[in-house]
Scaffold this motif. Structure first.
Motif, PDB file in Angstrom:
ATOM      1  N   ASN A 210      55.932  49.481  66.550  1.00  0.00           N
ATOM      2  CA  ASN A 210      56.574  50.362  67.528  1.00  0.00           C
ATOM      3  C   ASN A 210      56.275  51.822  67.225  1.00  0.00           C
ATOM      4  O   ASN A 210      57.139  52.705  67.365  1.00  0.00           O
ATOM      5  CB  ASN A 210      58.087  50.119  67.563  1.00  0.00           C
ATOM      6  N   GLY A 211      55.051  52.063  66.756  1.00  0.00           N
ATOM      7  CA  GLY A 211      54.594  53.423  66.533  1.00  0.00           C
ATOM      8  C   GLY A 211      54.952  54.033  65.206  1.00  0.00           C
ATOM      9  O   GLY A 211      54.607  55.190  64.953  1.00  0.00           O
ATOM     10  N   SER A 212      55.633  53.276  64.325  1.00  0.00           N
ATOM     11  CA  SER A 212      56.065  53.839  63.045  1.00  0.00           C
ATOM     12  C   SER A 212      55.629  52.955  61.879  1.00  0.00           C
ATOM     13  O   SER A 212      55.522  51.734  62.020  1.00  0.00           O
ATOM     14  CB  SER A 212      57.593  53.983  63.005  1.00  0.00           C
ATOM     15  N   VAL A 213      55.387  53.600  60.730  1.00  0.00           N
ATOM     16  CA  VAL A 213      55.085  52.837  59.523  1.00  0.00           C
ATOM     17  C   VAL A 213      56.352  52.127  59.056  1.00  0.00           C
ATOM     18  O   VAL A 213      57.478  52.521  59.404  1.00  0.00           O
ATOM     19  CB  VAL A 213      54.546  53.744  58.399  1.00  0.00           C
ATOM     20  N   VAL A 214      56.176  51.082  58.260  1.00  0.00           N
ATOM     21  CA  VAL A 214      57.307  50.335  57.699  1.00  0.00           C
ATOM     22  C   VAL A 214      57.261  50.484  56.183  1.00  0.00           C
ATOM     23  O   VAL A 214      56.326  50.017  55.525  1.00  0.00           O
ATOM     24  CB  VAL A 214      57.240  48.845  58.076  1.00  0.00           C
ATOM     25  N   ARG A 215      58.243  51.163  55.631  1.00  0.00           N
ATOM     26  CA  ARG A 215      58.279  51.393  54.185  1.00  0.00           C
ATOM     27  C   ARG A 215      58.587  50.097  53.438  1.00  0.00           C
ATOM     28  O   ARG A 215      59.425  49.295  53.861  1.00  0.00           O
ATOM     29  CB  ARG A 215      59.322  52.448  53.841  1.00  0.00           C
ATOM     30  N   CYS A 216      57.901  49.908  52.311  1.00  0.00           N
ATOM     31  CA  CYS A 216      58.139  48.715  51.494  1.00  0.00           C
ATOM     32  C   CYS A 216      59.567  48.688  50.960  1.00  0.00           C
ATOM     33  O   CYS A 216      60.114  47.610  50.695  1.00  0.00           O
ATOM     34  CB  CYS A 216      57.148  48.668  50.339  1.00  0.00           C
ATOM     35  N   ALA A 217      60.160  49.862  50.781  1.00  0.00           N
ATOM     36  CA  ALA A 217      61.537  49.940  50.292  1.00  0.00           C
ATOM     37  C   ALA A 217      62.549  49.454  51.320  1.00  0.00           C
ATOM     38  O   ALA A 217      63.717  49.258  50.996  1.00  0.00           O
ATOM     39  CB  ALA A 217      61.870  51.377  49.884  1.00  0.00           C
TER      40      ALA A 217
END
Length: 249
Positions: A210-217
């Motif tokens: 949805n246009g955003s990165v997904v942080r591993c945290a």
């Protein structure tokens, strides 16, 4: 909010076996301290500005030598002759360090220092890890975010092992981060000339959902495998790719 895959424990004060911090699931478990790894054992490092290295080694034998003295005693280069490499994925995991020794011939003490990183995040990549099909992390700029990662203070030989592990030139590229003032070690020092591995190809670029990165945290490995999105066209990092061996300057 931390997720189970980013497993840390209360601050370690005694030497520990690498098996206490398993590699699976990616990115593996990690101690809540800086450490030096040798022969399957992690030795916690304690900040001490009175030493030449800035660190003491918790040996478990009643002595806490300066890290530089301990390294030289073990036939290894002191801290000043090592180059900091940002480790934001499984390379912070002690059992993964052992895997590097068994599979890629890593030798000598591995110095792994915890650091607070501002504006830099480990995010889930678009591709999967070739050796086991897990989704690996990749580095991206994230404004207003602070995360705990580590710096490998690697010898040139150890860094070349990391090159092979990361698939330098195929999956990841080796870069020099331009703004390393956003990185602070546990002893308050700000390292310079910091290296990092960033995405080299579209398949390993940060995944956009949805246009955003997904942080591993924010999301664990099991959930990350189910993510669907598009590769980002860039990572937003201020850095320059290194061709060949890094210069001393």
């Amino acid at each position: 909010m931390a997720v189970p895959e980013l497993r840390t424990r209360p601050r370690t004060v005694e030497p520990f076996a690498e098996a206490e911090y398993p590699e699976h699931p990616y990115p593996g478990a990690r101690p809540d301290c800086s450490f030096v790894h040798l022969d399957g054992v992690g030795y916690p490092l304690l900040p001490d500005p009175t030493t030449t290295s800035g660190w003491r080694v918790r040996t478990g034998s009643g002595t806490e030598p300066c890290l530089d003295a301990w390294l030289v005693e073990h036939g290894a280069a002191p801290l000043r002759r090592r180059r900091p490499v940002l480790a934001y994925g499984s390379n912070a995991c002690p059992e993964k360090v052992g895997w590097l020794r068994e599979n890629l011939d890593l030798t000598g003490p591995a110095v792994v220092l915890r650091a607070e990183c501002s504006g830099l995040s480990a995010v889930w990549s678009s591709g999967l890890r070739p050796r086991d099909g897990q989704r690996p992390a990749v580095l991206a700029a994230t404004s207003g975010v602070t995360e705990q990662h580590t710096l490998w203070y690697a010898t040139a030989e150890q860094r070349r092992v990391l090159d092979r592990c990361e698939g330098r030139g195929k999956r990841y590229r080796l870069v020099r981060l331009h703004d390393s003032t956003a990185i602070e070690l546990e002893n308050g020092q700000t390292p310079d000339r910091v290296l990092a591995y960033t995405a080299a190809v579209r398949e390993m670029a940060p995944l956009l959902v949805n246009g955003s990165v997904v942080r591993c945290a924010e999301l664990g490995q099991q959930q990350a495998l189910g993510l669907r999105g598009e590769p980002a066209t860039g990572d937003g990092l201020a850095c320059s790719e290194i061709v060949g061996e890094p210069s001393a300057a």
